[in-house]
Design an enzyme around this catalytic site. Structure first.
Site, PDB file in Angstrom:
ATOM      1  N   GLU A 170      47.323  72.814 -24.574  1.00 54.09           N
ATOM      2  CA  GLU A 170      47.758  73.763 -25.844  1.00 54.09           C
ATOM      3  C   GLU A 170      46.464  73.737 -26.534  1.00 54.09           C
ATOM      4  OE1 GLU A 170      52.416  72.361 -26.126  1.00 54.09           O
ATOM      5  OE2 GLU A 170      51.270  71.422 -27.239  1.00 54.09           O
TER       6      GLU A 170
ATOM      7  N   HIS B 172      53.118  78.324 -37.115  1.00 53.30           N
ATOM      8  CA  HIS B 172      52.965  78.542 -35.808  1.00 53.30           C
ATOM      9  C   HIS B 172      52.969  79.959 -35.269  1.00 53.30           C
ATOM     10  CE1 HIS B 172      54.020  78.651 -31.377  1.00 53.30           C
ATOM     11  NE2 HIS B 172      54.039  77.041 -31.373  1.00 53.30           N
TER      12      HIS B 172
ATOM     13  N   ARG C 208      45.984  76.552 -34.148  1.00 51.49           N
ATOM     14  CA  ARG C 208      46.949  77.295 -34.824  1.00 51.49           C
ATOM     15  C   ARG C 208      46.768  77.960 -36.177  1.00 51.49           C
ATOM     16  NH1 ARG C 208      52.112  73.080 -33.440  1.00 51.49           N
ATOM     17  NH2 ARG C 208      52.374  73.836 -31.333  1.00 51.49           N
TER      18      ARG C 208
ATOM     19  N   HIS D 297      55.877  76.089 -39.704  1.00 47.91           N
ATOM     20  CA  HIS D 297      56.299  75.246 -38.453  1.00 47.91           C
ATOM     21  C   HIS D 297      56.335  73.583 -38.781  1.00 47.91           C
ATOM     22  CE1 HIS D 297      56.763  74.177 -34.509  1.00 47.91           C
ATOM     23  NE2 HIS D 297      55.730  73.456 -34.336  1.00 47.91           N
TER      24      HIS D 297
ATOM     25  N   ARG E  30      47.342  70.614 -37.893  1.00 50.41           N
ATOM     26  CA  ARG E  30      47.881  69.592 -37.089  1.00 50.41           C
ATOM     27  C   ARG E  30      47.297  70.123 -35.591  1.00 50.41           C
ATOM     28  NH1 ARG E  30      52.879  69.150 -33.743  1.00 50.41           N
ATOM     29  NH2 ARG E  30      53.342  71.210 -34.490  1.00 50.41           N
TER      30      ARG E  30
END
Length: 549
Positions: free
Chosen positions: A125, A249, A297, A358, A393
């Site tokens: 990811e 997100h 992100r 998110h 994060r």
């Protein structure tokens, strides 16, 4: 329209009170009972026990197990994503415990995806330099929570209180202590069916309440994510930190009726392209020329936000049509099926997406074992500010943090559980005016939608001084109205959540105003550069003496 009804309920006593039934809360219960099987645990869930943020985690859990990967690489990726604000000792401690966390989850059992010859199918990811994401296809959260919840219900020492909402923590301040450190003795909890507010007493309270996505109009979070733990801890006198860093997100499905459906980051991890809805052009080369769609992100969300602002559409497209239908149906069965139900075949059609709130990177300040400023109060999972995430994060570190912190807290709380309270002379059962005013309650709840829309517009992906100042004034006025209602009327779940959301919003906006720079998930258009020194933002309410705050 008005009548009187007492909300005073019963007194319940347990060894431990756990508020929240996500991965952190449930795993804590198991880890604690593995150490002391005779303890009694009250487990509070504001809806059905399976309704939590953990359930909707599509991606997976990050941990290093392959020879080509290293713990140092995972640590470096986490620090890079955190943009200078991670607390390195916490990062190192949690990531080093990653392989053991996977072993613990497998014992429930949870079967992560494997090849025919038994090798893990690890995903990659955004922000990760290696494939290290353990997953159950695109249903990791649902599969994990199903297994752990089933196991939890078999434990007779764990008492479920579903459709119960924590109102406030019960605190006691010893008059002779010089440090003014409060001690938490339990919580007042509303039974949503009877509308009575019960007094739960325990030797230890665990906040595992998750995030606060419902503070924003567009969010990937379920309805239960209203920032209850942060609000209760702050009102009780605990320190709160880094609230301005709310991670958006990049890819929430844009659809008129299917709300809150997340398109996993793993879709980009498997080669999905982001394209401008007007031109059909891939655009990430303009924002992150090296990582492209696999940038962190915060970068991808701002890129999408900018493309939407400059286009005639309210979304961008995610294109993975170059992958085969067979691969997509196997790798993303839930996403494929859900999209097909609204007429989108992801093997042939592009997916319209927008950024959405998110995950909170800040929260209740804790150490590596979940300890807060208040004695006997612990916070684990998304509600906790451990320093792992910093300003942004890294994907799939959240479930890792939940598992590791739950185990650490279980070991640490044993001492508190074994230590009796000091004499408490004035412990009070719930007391309220008992006035029900349905018209006023309806008017108060109208603030919910307006507030969330304003947070999205003024305190979302791009922020400015003027917008934040305008928003703060609106929040302060609303906060005053809501607090006046709280002290005069019976309260409901809707009202408790609204009260918590307005406090979370105020904490986010004040922190965003004070951070006059752009870092991680916090972007100030009027201060687009980073300060030379990275510094956390910490806030604290003066320790209250009123137990009903």
């Amino acid at each position: 329209m008005k009548n009187n009804a007492s909300q005073q309920g019963q007194i319940h006593e347990f060894d431990v009170l756990v508020i929240g039934t996500g991965l952190a809360g449930l795993h804590y219960c198991h880890q604690l009972l593995s150490l002391q099987p005779r303890l009694t645990i009250a487990l509070i869930s504001k809806a059905n026990a399976n309704e939590c943020n953990s359930r909707y985690a599509q991606g997976g859990i990050a941990a290093v197990v392959t020879p080509e990967d290293t713990l140092k690489s995972h640590i470096d990726d986490t620090l890079r994503a955190g943009d200078g604000l991670c607390y390195a000792p916490t990062v190192e401690c949690i990531i080093h415990q990653g392989p053991e966390a996977i072993t613990q989850l497998q014992n429930y059992p949870i079967d992560f995806d494997k090849t025919a010859d038994g090798q893990y199918i690890l995903a990659q990811e955004g922000g990760h330099s290696h494939r290290r994401i353990f997953n159950c296809g695109d249903q990791t959260g649902q599969t994990t929570m199903g297994a752990i919840l089933h196991s939890t219900r078999q434990q007779h020492q764990i008492h479920f209180f579903e459709h119960h909402v924590a109102v406030n923590l019960i605190t006691h301040y010893h008059p002779h202590r010089t440090d003014n450190q409060g001690e938490v003795l339990g919580a007042y909890v509303l039974d949503c069916n009877t509308h009575l507010i019960h007094t739960f007493l325990s030797r230890c309270v665990i906040l595992a309440t998750g995030g606060a996505g419902k503070t924003y109009r567009y969010t990937t979070n379920p309805m239960v994510a209203t920032g209850d733990g942060v609000a209760m801890a702050y009102r009780a006198g605990a320190r709160i930190g880094n609230m301005e860093f709310y991670q958006f997100h990049p890819t929430l499905l844009h659809h008129h009726s299917l709300n809150n459906f997340l398109i996993s980051e793993a879709v980009r991890g498997e080669g999905g392209y982001l394209k401008n809805a007007d031109t059909g052009e891939r655009f990430m080369h303009r924002y992150a020329p090296e990582q492209l769609e696999l940038a962190t992100r915060d970068i991808v969300s701002r890129a999408i936000f900018n493309e939407i602002e400059q286009s005639h559409h309210g979304f961008v497209n995610l294109d993975i049509t170059h992958q085969s239908k067979a691969f997509l149906k196997k790798r993303f069965p839930q996403i494929y099926k859900t999209l097909l139900s609204i007429g989108i075949d992801m093997s042939q059609d592009m997916i319209p997406v927008v950024p959405a709130a998110h995950y909170q990177c800040g929260g209740v300040l804790t150490d590596i074992d979940g300890r807060t400023d208040l004695k006997r109060l612990y916070a684990i999972g998304e509600v906790a500010f451990t320093g792992l995430h910093g300003a942004n994060r890294l994907a799939s570190n959240s479930l890792l943090e939940a598992v590791v912190m739950a185990g650490n807290a279980a070991r640490c709380t044993l001492k508190d559980i074994a230590t009796p309270w000091k004499t408490v002379d004035s412990l009070q059962n719930w007391s309220s005016p008992g006035v029900i005013n349905t018209r006023r309650a309806s008017q108060i709840n109208a603030h919910w939608r307006s507030l969330r829309g304003e947070m999205m517009s003024y305190a979302g992906i791009v922020r400015t001084e003027a917008g934040l100042q305008d928003l703060l004034q609106l929040i302060i006025k609303r906060h005053k109205i809501i607090e006046e209602y709280y002290w005069k009327h019976c309260i409901t779940r809707d009202f408790i959540e609204l009260r918590n959301i307005i406090l979370n919003a105020e904490l986010i906006v004040k922190a965003a105003l004070s951070r006059r720079e752009s870092r991680g998930g916090h972007f100030r258009e009027d201060f687009p550069h980073k300060n030379a020194r990275a510094q956390e933002s910490i806030s604290r309410l003066n320790s209250p003496q009123n137990p009903f705050v």
